[in-house]
Scaffold this motif. Structure first.
Motif, short mmCIF file in Angstrom:
data_model
loop_
_atom_site.label_atom_id
_atom_site.label_comp_id
_atom_site.label_asym_id
_atom_site.label_seq_id
_atom_site.Cartn_x
_atom_site.Cartn_y
_atom_site.Cartn_z
N ASP A 1 -4.38 -26.14 4.46
CA ASP A 1 -4.24 -24.82 3.84
C ASP A 1 -3.31 -23.89 4.62
OD1 ASP A 1 -5.80 -24.25 6.05
OD2 ASP A 1 -7.54 -23.54 4.93
N LEU A 2 -2.55 -24.41 5.58
CA LEU A 2 -1.68 -23.59 6.40
C LEU A 2 -0.23 -24.04 6.22
CD1 LEU A 2 -2.08 -21.20 8.35
CD2 LEU A 2 -2.01 -22.84 10.24
N LEU A 3 0.56 -23.21 5.52
CA LEU A 3 1.93 -23.57 5.20
C LEU A 3 2.90 -22.77 6.07
CD1 LEU A 3 1.73 -23.53 1.29
CD2 LEU A 3 1.08 -25.35 2.87
N PRO A 4 3.72 -23.42 6.89
CA PRO A 4 4.69 -22.69 7.71
C PRO A 4 5.79 -22.10 6.85
CG PRO A 4 5.06 -25.05 7.87
CD PRO A 4 3.80 -24.88 7.07
N MET A 5 6.17 -20.85 7.16
CA MET A 5 7.18 -20.15 6.37
C MET A 5 8.44 -19.84 7.16
SD MET A 5 5.39 -20.09 3.63
CE MET A 5 6.44 -19.11 2.56
N ASN A 6 8.37 -19.96 8.47
CA ASN A 6 9.49 -19.61 9.34
C ASN A 6 10.15 -20.90 9.85
OD1 ASN A 6 11.19 -18.83 11.47
ND2 ASN A 6 9.87 -17.10 12.04
N ASP A 7 11.41 -21.10 9.50
CA ASP A 7 12.10 -22.33 9.88
C ASP A 7 12.34 -22.45 11.38
OD1 ASP A 7 12.33 -23.60 7.40
OD2 ASP A 7 14.09 -22.44 6.85
N ASP A 8 12.09 -21.39 12.13
CA ASP A 8 12.23 -21.47 13.58
C ASP A 8 11.03 -22.16 14.24
OD1 ASP A 8 14.71 -20.24 13.63
OD2 ASP A 8 13.84 -18.22 13.75
N LEU A 9 10.01 -22.46 13.46
CA LEU A 9 8.87 -23.23 13.97
C LEU A 9 9.27 -24.70 13.96
CD1 LEU A 9 5.99 -21.51 11.95
CD2 LEU A 9 6.56 -21.13 14.36
N ARG A 10 9.66 -25.19 15.11
CA ARG A 10 10.21 -26.54 15.22
C ARG A 10 9.11 -27.57 15.50
NH1 ARG A 10 14.95 -26.38 12.98
NH2 ARG A 10 15.45 -28.35 14.07
N TYR A 11 8.96 -28.54 14.60
CA TYR A 11 7.97 -29.60 14.76
C TYR A 11 8.56 -30.72 15.62
CZ TYR A 11 4.75 -27.74 11.18
OH TYR A 11 3.85 -26.98 10.47
N GLU A 12 9.00 -30.37 16.80
CA GLU A 12 9.71 -31.30 17.66
C GLU A 12 8.74 -32.08 18.54
OE1 GLU A 12 12.25 -28.60 19.64
OE2 GLU A 12 10.65 -27.65 20.79
N TYR A 13 9.27 -33.14 19.13
CA TYR A 13 8.48 -33.97 20.04
C TYR A 13 8.03 -33.10 21.22
CZ TYR A 13 7.40 -38.10 22.91
OH TYR A 13 6.78 -39.07 23.67
N PRO A 14 6.72 -33.03 21.49
CA PRO A 14 6.22 -32.15 22.55
C PRO A 14 6.77 -32.54 23.92
CG PRO A 14 4.43 -32.85 21.11
CD PRO A 14 5.61 -33.69 20.75
N SER A 15 6.84 -31.56 24.80
CA SER A 15 7.33 -31.82 26.15
C SER A 15 6.26 -32.53 26.98
CB SER A 15 7.72 -30.51 26.84
OG SER A 15 6.55 -29.80 27.24
N SER A 16 6.64 -32.95 28.16
CA SER A 16 5.70 -33.62 29.06
C SER A 16 4.65 -32.67 29.60
CB SER A 16 6.45 -34.27 30.23
OG SER A 16 7.17 -33.28 30.96
#
Length: 318
Positions: free
Chosen positions: A143-158
């Protein structure tokens, strides 16, 4: 005399009835001894009981058609009775991630037993199912839809998990240790923490316990930086609290036990059966639905069944 138009009308009605029946049956949990053909890429459905002691028997995630990428994300969606929300979520998140060129596949973790909802255990199951193919997961509320394209679903850091829905951005929860909503975790980090606790039946607190696991593992939560939106416009929260009320009931000694760090349960002893694996298309997007029957030890966590009727109802399904 039966006219041609009458025959045609009867044929159309009969065909519609059959197709409707097929659509309904496709969402019904089937017995674990049912092995039926599935659409490509999997070659057959899976109905294999799984426990931590026999993790090698867990049905492996199919290789979906990805272009070559450095990292692949399994988007895990804990789920029960939220079909309308799923219909909004799938096309939205797919377009959002395509704009970021994130290689991913959506896995809907559909809890089909009659015990109370257990978000954390479903995530443990989803991780076991996908971890041979995908090197990081997104634990994602439907039920949580991201609206801001700056929210990057990138590979997490160490450093540790990447919390997309931070307290300065989430529309509802604003305390510093909050890690719910959307959390990205590397495969090796999730294994290091032994996944999530299996004690949290009903709504809430499993994320707070997971925050302690992150800290105890020597990791720390990172969050997106330089986000210009705030709590009112970063996400669309599509949950209708009047239509689907949260299961906040506390019974037996649940309140006492779920306020403690759980050192006994996790990824290595979640007990469940995957009754069926479905490949489904929603608005042209392929998603995988796992029908998951969780098991509950009533001697250890009796609050999985406050009504006292769920155990018998779940037994009928197997």
């Amino acid at each position: 005399m039966v006219t041609v138009s009458t025959v045609n009308w009867l044929f159309v009605c009969g065909l519609s009835f059959c197709l409707g029946g097929i659509a309904v049956l496709s969402f019904m949990p089937l017995g674990s001894d049912c092995i039926c053909p599935l659409s490509n890429p999997p070659t057959r459905s899976v109905g294999i009981p799984a426990t931590a002691e026999h993790s090698q028997e867990v049905p492996k995630s199919p290789h979906h058609d990805h272009v070559k990428a450095d990292h692949k994300m399994a988007l895990l969606v804990p789920f029960r009775d939220r079909f309308e929300e799923l219909l909004q979520f799938v096309p939205h998140i797919t377009k959002f991630l395509q704009r970021q060129n994130v290689e991913h596949h959506i896995f809907v973790l559909n809890q089909v037993d009659r015990f109370r909802f257990n978000r954390a255990s479903l995530i443990n199951v989803g991780f076991q199912f996908t971890s041979n193919v995908y090197d990081y997961i997104a634990m994602h509320d439907v039920d949580l839809l991201p609206m801001n394209d700056d929210l990057r679903y990138e590979y997490p850091s160490s450093l540790g998990p990447l919390h997309i829905a931070g307290p300065k951005l989430h529309p509802k929860y604003h305390y510093e240790n909050f890690v719910g909503g959307i959390l990205l975790v590397r495969r090796e980090q999730f294994q290091q923490m032994n996944g999530m606790s299996n004690q949290y039946w009903g709504w809430g607190l499993e994320d707070d316990e997971f925050f302690v696991r992150i800290r105890d593992a020597g990791l720390r939560v990172t969050r997106p930086e330089n986000i210009k939106t705030g709590t009112n416009n970063t996400f669309s929260h599509i949950h209708n609290r009047h239509h689907r009320k949260r299961d906040t009931q506390k019974c037996f000694n649940q309140k006492e036990m779920t306020r403690k760090r759980d050192h006994k349960t996790g990824l290595d002893n979640v007990r469940y059966k995957i009754l069926k694996v479905h490949e489904l298309s929603i608005d042209g997007v392929d998603v995988t639905i796992l029908n998951i029957l969780l098991e509950c030890d009533l001697n250890k966590t009796p609050w999985c069944d406050c009504s006292g009727t769920a155990a018998a109802a779940s037994a009928v399904q197997t």
